[in-house]
Enzyme design. Sequence first.
Site, PDB file in Angstrom:
ATOM      1  N   ASP A  79       0.864  -1.186   0.000  1.00 50.32           N
ATOM      2  CA  ASP A  79       0.000   0.000   0.000  1.00 50.32           C
ATOM      3  C   ASP A  79       0.902   1.238   0.000  1.00 50.32           C
ATOM      4  OD1 ASP A  79      -2.255   1.964   1.141  1.00 50.32           O
ATOM      5  OD2 ASP A  79      -3.267   0.144   0.441  1.00 50.32           O
ATOM      6  N   ASP A  80       0.466   2.286   0.661  1.00 51.89           N
ATOM      7  CA  ASP A  80       1.193   3.563   0.624  1.00 51.89           C
ATOM      8  C   ASP A  80       2.570   3.441   1.308  1.00 51.89           C
ATOM      9  OD1 ASP A  80       1.648   6.234   0.196  1.00 51.89           O
ATOM     10  OD2 ASP A  80      -0.096   6.940   1.308  1.00 51.89           O
ATOM     11  N   LYS A 155      -3.422  -0.457  -7.085  1.00 55.00           N
ATOM     12  CA  LYS A 155      -4.452   0.322  -6.376  1.00 55.00           C
ATOM     13  C   LYS A 155      -4.135   1.786  -6.620  1.00 55.00           C
ATOM     14  CE  LYS A 155      -5.865   1.347  -1.550  1.00 55.00           C
ATOM     15  NZ  LYS A 155      -5.833   0.811  -0.160  1.00 55.00           N
ATOM     16  N   ASP A 157      -5.106   5.339  -5.618  1.00 55.42           N
ATOM     17  CA  ASP A 157      -5.822   6.120  -4.609  1.00 55.42           C
ATOM     18  C   ASP A 157      -6.121   7.525  -5.155  1.00 55.42           C
ATOM     19  OD1 ASP A 157      -6.979   6.700  -2.172  1.00 55.42           O
ATOM     20  OD2 ASP A 157      -5.274   6.054  -0.970  1.00 55.42           O
ATOM     21  N   SER A 189     -10.058   3.892  -6.349  1.00 51.27           N
ATOM     22  CA  SER A 189     -10.677   4.491  -5.160  1.00 51.27           C
ATOM     23  C   SER A 189     -11.670   5.585  -5.553  1.00 51.27           C
ATOM     24  CB  SER A 189      -9.603   5.072  -4.248  1.00 51.27           C
ATOM     25  OG  SER A 189      -8.673   4.070  -3.906  1.00 51.27           O
ATOM     26  N   ARG A 214     -13.292   0.811  -4.356  1.00 45.98           N
ATOM     27  CA  ARG A 214     -13.766   1.114  -3.016  1.00 45.98           C
ATOM     28  C   ARG A 214     -14.993   2.013  -3.096  1.00 45.98           C
ATOM     29  NH1 ARG A 214     -10.023   1.819   0.872  1.00 45.98           N
ATOM     30  NH2 ARG A 214     -11.744   2.807   1.962  1.00 45.98           N
ATOM     31  N   ASP A 218     -12.475   3.923   4.816  1.00 47.81           N
ATOM     32  CA  ASP A 218     -11.412   2.977   5.178  1.00 47.81           C
ATOM     33  C   ASP A 218     -11.848   2.135   6.372  1.00 47.81           C
ATOM     34  OD1 ASP A 218      -9.960   4.400   3.353  1.00 47.81           O
ATOM     35  OD2 ASP A 218      -8.371   4.995   4.753  1.00 47.81           O
TER      36      ASP A 218
HETATM   37  C1  GLA Z   1      -6.422   6.053   1.797  1.00 43.56           C
HETATM   38  C2  GLA Z   1      -6.966   4.699   1.363  1.00 43.56           C
HETATM   39  C3  GLA Z   1      -6.444   3.602   2.283  1.00 43.56           C
HETATM   40  C4  GLA Z   1      -4.922   3.602   2.251  1.00 43.56           C
HETATM   41  C5  GLA Z   1      -4.391   4.985   2.637  1.00 43.56           C
HETATM   42  C6  GLA Z   1      -2.893   5.091   2.420  1.00 43.56           C
HETATM   43  O1  GLA Z   1      -6.932   6.425   3.041  1.00 43.56           O
HETATM   44  O2  GLA Z   1      -8.371   4.685   1.335  1.00 43.56           O
HETATM   45  O3  GLA Z   1      -6.945   2.349   1.878  1.00 43.56           O
HETATM   46  O4  GLA Z   1      -4.486   3.251   0.968  1.00 43.56           O
HETATM   47  O5  GLA Z   1      -5.008   6.014   1.861  1.00 43.56           O
HETATM   48  O6  GLA Z   1      -2.381   6.331   2.755  1.00 43.56           O
END
Ligand code: GLA
Length: 402
Positions: A79-80, A155, A157, A189, A214, A218
Site C-alpha cells: 500500500d502507501d 491500487k 488512490d 478508489s 472502493r 477505510d
Molecule cells: C487512503 C486509502 C487507504 C490507504 C491509505 C494510504 O486512506 O483509502 O486504503 O491506501 O489512503 O495512505
Amino acid sequence: MKLVVSLILMVMACTALALNNGVARTPPMGWLAWERFACNTDCANDPENCISEHLFLDMGKKLVELGFKDVGYEFVNIDDCWAAKDRDSNNQLQADPIRFPNGIKSLADQLHSMGLKLGIYADYGSHTCGGYPGSIDHMELDAQTFADWGVDMLKLDGCNSKVTDMKTGYPQMTQYLNKTGRPIVFSCSWPDYERGSGLKPDYKLIAANCNLWRNYNDISDSWDSVLGIINYYASHQDDFQPVAGPGNWNDPDMLIIGDFSLSLEQAKSQFAIWSIFAAPLLMSTDLRSINPDYAAGILQNQEVIAIDQDPMGVQGRLVANGSNYQVFSRPLQNNTYAAVLFNTHSFAGPRNISVELKQLGINSTAANARDLFAHKELGTFQNMFHAMVDPDGVVMVKLTPM
Ligand code: GLA
C-alpha cells in the site's frame, strides 16, 4: 449494411475505451499491508513491522507455508509509503532505497517464484495520502514502470486530486494500463472519493474501467467499522450491486480477521458477509503471529471461500432486515443459493432468525441446507429457513432447492 458497419465501429470504440485485461474473473484474494502496517517506515526501531521488502517477503512466505496459497490467496499487496520521496532523474517512481534495497522488480520476481503475485499502490493526485509522489503528471510512465517491474495489481488512490476530474482521469490510467499489454488488476478508489465529495458515482463507467473499487470509508480495527461498512452496503445496494460480476467487484475494504479487535463470532461474520458480497478477500493481519482459530478456522474455510469465488459472480443482497437481524442471500451456479443470517444484537444469547425461502430468491417450497461453518447438513426446510444465531454472529448456509 450501414447499420452493421456503425455497430461494428461502436463495439470497437467501446472495447478500445474499456478495461481490457481479462483478469479478476472472481474476486481477488491475498494480503494487503495498509490496515495492519499502515505507514510505518521506522525500520531502525521496528524492523519487523516497517513497510519494507522484508515484510512483504515474510507475508509471501507465510501465505505459502500456512496453506493460504492452496486455498486461493495469491496477492501480496503493497500500500502507501513504499516509494522514495522523489522520482529519479528520468521522472520514474523509485522504491525507498533503504527499505527496498533491491527494488520492486526483484520483490516481484521473488514472489512470482513462490507462485504469488505482487500488487502496488499509487495515487491519481499530486501526492499519495501519506505524502509520497503522486501520478497525476506521469500516469503513462507509471503504468509502464509497474508493468516493467512485473506488478500484477495496481491500487490507484485519490488523495490530493480534483475529484471532479476522476471520471476522465481514472479511465486514462485504464488506457495506459491496457497499452502496456500486461494484465494488471486495476483497483480504483474513485467512487469513494466522489461519494465523500457528495457526488453520485457512475458505477457503469467505473465498472467499464476498473476491476475493483472502493465505495466507502477505510476500514479500521474495530467491530463498529465493520458494521458501518455492512450497513452502507445494505442501504446502498441498488446503486452498485447490479454492476458486480466477473472482472468487476465492489470492494468493502480489507479483512481485519486475526487482528486485535474482532471476537471469533465477529470475525466469522466479517468473512461470511464479505463472501456473500463477492468482495475481494484481502487480509490485513500479521500472518507471522495469527492465531490458528482465525487462520485455519475462518480465513481458510473453503466452503465459505467457494461462495465468495462462485463463478457466476452475483453480489449478494440484503433481503430481510429486522431491528436485531439482517439476512443476505445470493444465487450461485447450479441453481443453488447462499444465505447469511446475521444477529446484529450484541446482547444476550443466541436468537432464532427465520426467513422465507421465497425471500432468499428460491422458487421451490423446500430446500436442503448445509451449514458452512459447522460443515454439516442441516436437513430439509419447508417454506422457511431458520437457525439459532449467536450475538454478533452469523449462520451461513448453502441451500439446494428440491
Ligand atoms: C487512503 C486509502 C487507504 C490507504 C491509505 C494510504 O486512506 O483509502 O486504503 O491506501 O489512503 O495512505
